[in-house]
Motif scaffolding. Structure first.
Motif, mmCIF file in Angstrom:
data_model
loop_
_atom_site.group_PDB
_atom_site.id
_atom_site.type_symbol
_atom_site.label_atom_id
_atom_site.label_comp_id
_atom_site.label_asym_id
_atom_site.label_seq_id
_atom_site.Cartn_x
_atom_site.Cartn_y
_atom_site.Cartn_z
ATOM 1 N N UNK A 129 -22.451 -39.351 -16.404
ATOM 2 C CA UNK A 129 -21.998 -37.972 -16.494
ATOM 3 C C UNK A 129 -23.045 -37.130 -17.194
ATOM 4 N N UNK A 130 -23.533 -36.097 -16.494
ATOM 5 C CA UNK A 130 -24.498 -35.194 -17.110
ATOM 6 C C UNK A 130 -23.911 -34.501 -18.333
ATOM 7 N N UNK A 131 -22.594 -34.309 -18.326
ATOM 8 C CA UNK A 131 -21.944 -33.572 -19.390
ATOM 9 C C UNK A 131 -22.012 -34.243 -20.738
ATOM 10 N N UNK B 249 -15.265 -20.590 -18.252
ATOM 11 C CA UNK B 249 -15.792 -20.997 -19.555
ATOM 12 C C UNK B 249 -17.199 -20.414 -19.694
ATOM 13 N N UNK B 250 -17.301 -19.270 -20.350
ATOM 14 C CA UNK B 250 -18.574 -18.550 -20.396
ATOM 15 C C UNK B 250 -19.620 -19.256 -21.251
ATOM 16 N N UNK B 251 -19.181 -20.032 -22.241
ATOM 17 C CA UNK B 251 -20.144 -20.773 -23.065
ATOM 18 C C UNK B 251 -20.904 -21.803 -22.230
ATOM 19 N N UNK B 252 -20.240 -22.326 -21.221
ATOM 20 C CA UNK B 252 -20.873 -23.279 -20.310
ATOM 21 C C UNK B 252 -21.586 -22.550 -19.177
ATOM 22 N N UNK B 253 -20.953 -21.490 -18.656
ATOM 23 C CA UNK B 253 -21.453 -20.814 -17.450
ATOM 24 C C UNK B 253 -22.748 -20.042 -17.685
ATOM 25 N N UNK B 254 -22.894 -19.393 -18.843
ATOM 26 C CA UNK B 254 -24.058 -18.529 -19.054
ATOM 27 C C UNK B 254 -25.385 -19.287 -19.109
ATOM 28 N N UNK B 255 -25.492 -20.412 -19.854
ATOM 29 C CA UNK B 255 -26.754 -21.168 -19.791
ATOM 30 C C UNK B 255 -27.069 -21.668 -18.379
ATOM 31 N N UNK B 256 -26.037 -22.098 -17.654
ATOM 32 C CA UNK B 256 -26.250 -22.559 -16.284
ATOM 33 C C UNK B 256 -26.731 -21.421 -15.400
ATOM 34 N N UNK C 134 -24.042 -31.610 -7.931
ATOM 35 C CA UNK C 134 -24.759 -31.535 -9.210
ATOM 36 C C UNK C 134 -23.933 -30.775 -10.237
ATOM 37 N N UNK C 135 -23.366 -29.649 -9.820
ATOM 38 C CA UNK C 135 -22.533 -28.858 -10.726
ATOM 39 C C UNK C 135 -21.289 -29.628 -11.160
ATOM 40 N N UNK C 136 -20.655 -30.320 -10.211
ATOM 41 C CA UNK C 136 -19.395 -31.001 -10.540
ATOM 42 C C UNK C 136 -19.610 -32.191 -11.469
ATOM 43 N N UNK C 137 -20.743 -32.894 -11.341
ATOM 44 C CA UNK C 137 -21.042 -34.008 -12.237
ATOM 45 C C UNK C 137 -21.056 -33.510 -13.689
ATOM 46 N N UNK C 138 -21.629 -32.347 -13.885
ATOM 47 C CA UNK C 138 -21.734 -31.762 -15.227
ATOM 48 C C UNK C 138 -20.408 -31.159 -15.691
ATOM 49 N N UNK C 139 -19.805 -30.321 -14.836
ATOM 50 C CA UNK C 139 -18.603 -29.599 -15.239
ATOM 51 C C UNK C 139 -17.385 -30.489 -15.397
ATOM 52 N N UNK D 93 -29.575 -26.446 -23.256
ATOM 53 C CA UNK D 93 -30.707 -26.951 -22.458
ATOM 54 C C UNK D 93 -30.202 -27.736 -21.248
ATOM 55 N N UNK D 94 -29.215 -28.607 -21.457
ATOM 56 C CA UNK D 94 -28.688 -29.381 -20.332
ATOM 57 C C UNK D 94 -28.001 -28.468 -19.324
ATOM 58 N N UNK D 95 -27.377 -27.384 -19.821
ATOM 59 C CA UNK D 95 -26.759 -26.416 -18.918
ATOM 60 C C UNK D 95 -27.787 -25.715 -18.057
ATOM 61 N N UNK D 96 -28.891 -25.308 -18.670
ATOM 62 C CA UNK D 96 -29.970 -24.635 -17.929
ATOM 63 C C UNK D 96 -30.560 -25.575 -16.877
ATOM 64 N N UNK D 97 -30.826 -26.829 -17.274
ATOM 65 C CA UNK D 97 -31.416 -27.806 -16.349
ATOM 66 C C UNK D 97 -30.470 -28.098 -15.187
ATOM 67 N N UNK D 98 -29.179 -28.273 -15.507
ATOM 68 C CA UNK D 98 -28.197 -28.524 -14.448
ATOM 69 C C UNK D 98 -28.119 -27.344 -13.487
#
Length: 224
Positions: free
Chosen positions: A115-117, A63-70, A145-150, A123-128
């Motif tokens: 859930x961080x998501x 999911x590039x919309x999620x992956x790129x900010x992260x 940390x990644x799994x809580x968000x994803x 912004x939340x993606x970058x911070x995570x």
């Protein structure tokens, strides 16, 4: 001692090849009982790099919309975390590892509904990405940390797993370059790694194929 690292790493990354996370979180604390934390983190780093081979099979599910900010956040976090790993002593790393695992367990047991998501956005993606990659750089266990968000923003197992493997792969490339420059990778480390690689490759091959047979419901139980 040579058999124990082989067993620990093979079983840990067998689990990661199924779920997309857990290799570092399982193996680093166990390996740290046998050797310094710096060596444990560096050894696991090499196998995390080899796990990146799966990226060629699963990239179309990312999911590039999620992956790129992260990714933007994790570039800076990984460099900072790896610098800390190279700079501090083993006593600090053991305490940091123990506290980190304790915090992850407290979250899992007492704050499972957080859930961080729910704060989905760039912004939340970058911070995570930043926070998770700092843990990844210091102790090789940024997965929680990644799994809580994803688990919220990419709940489908195929997308979740592919995006997570991609994020790990990016942090690993940065960490490998930084580890070479800071002389964390030594001939002794290579000597431990080489005999384990064949068994490791078999383990992740089996795990990758087993992943397809796990129902979404049971996958959710494992992630959450």
């Amino acid at each position: 001692m040579s058999f124990l690292p082989l067993l620990i790493i093979s079983l840990s990354f067998f689990a990661e090849s199924i779920f997309g996370f857990g290799g570092g979180l399982i193996s680093i604390p166990l390996l740290s009982l046998l050797m310094p934390v710096k060596d444990s983190v560096t050894i696991v780093l090499i196998f995390q790099l080899l796990m990146g081979l799966l990226i060629f099979k699963i990239y179309k599910f990312i999911d590039w919309k999620i992956a790129l900010p992260m990714t933007f956040g994790l570039i800076f976090g990984t460099l900072f975390g790896t610098y800390i790993l190279a700079s501090v002593n083993d006593n600090f790393l053991r305490k940091f590892l123990a506290i980190s695992i304790l915090l992850f367990l407290i979250k899992a047991v007492f704050f499972n509904k957080f859930k961080l998501g729910r704060y989905k956005g760039k912004i939340s993606g970058i911070i995570t990405g930043l926070i998770g990659s700092i843990f990844q750089g210091v102790i090789g266990t940024g997965g929680p940390v990644f799994t809580i968000y994803l688990s919220v923003v990419t709940p489908q197992k195929v997308t979740f797993r592919a995006t997570l493997i991609y994020l790990f792969f990016v942090t690993i490339i940065i960490r490998i370059i930084a580890s070479v420059k800071t002389e964390l990778i030594t001939p002794e480390i290579i000597g431990v790694i080489m005999p384990i690689i064949p068994v490791f490759l078999v383990a992740i091959f089996i795990g990758n194929n087993l992943h397809k047979k796990i129902h979404q419901k049971y996958y959710d139980y494992a992630v959450k």
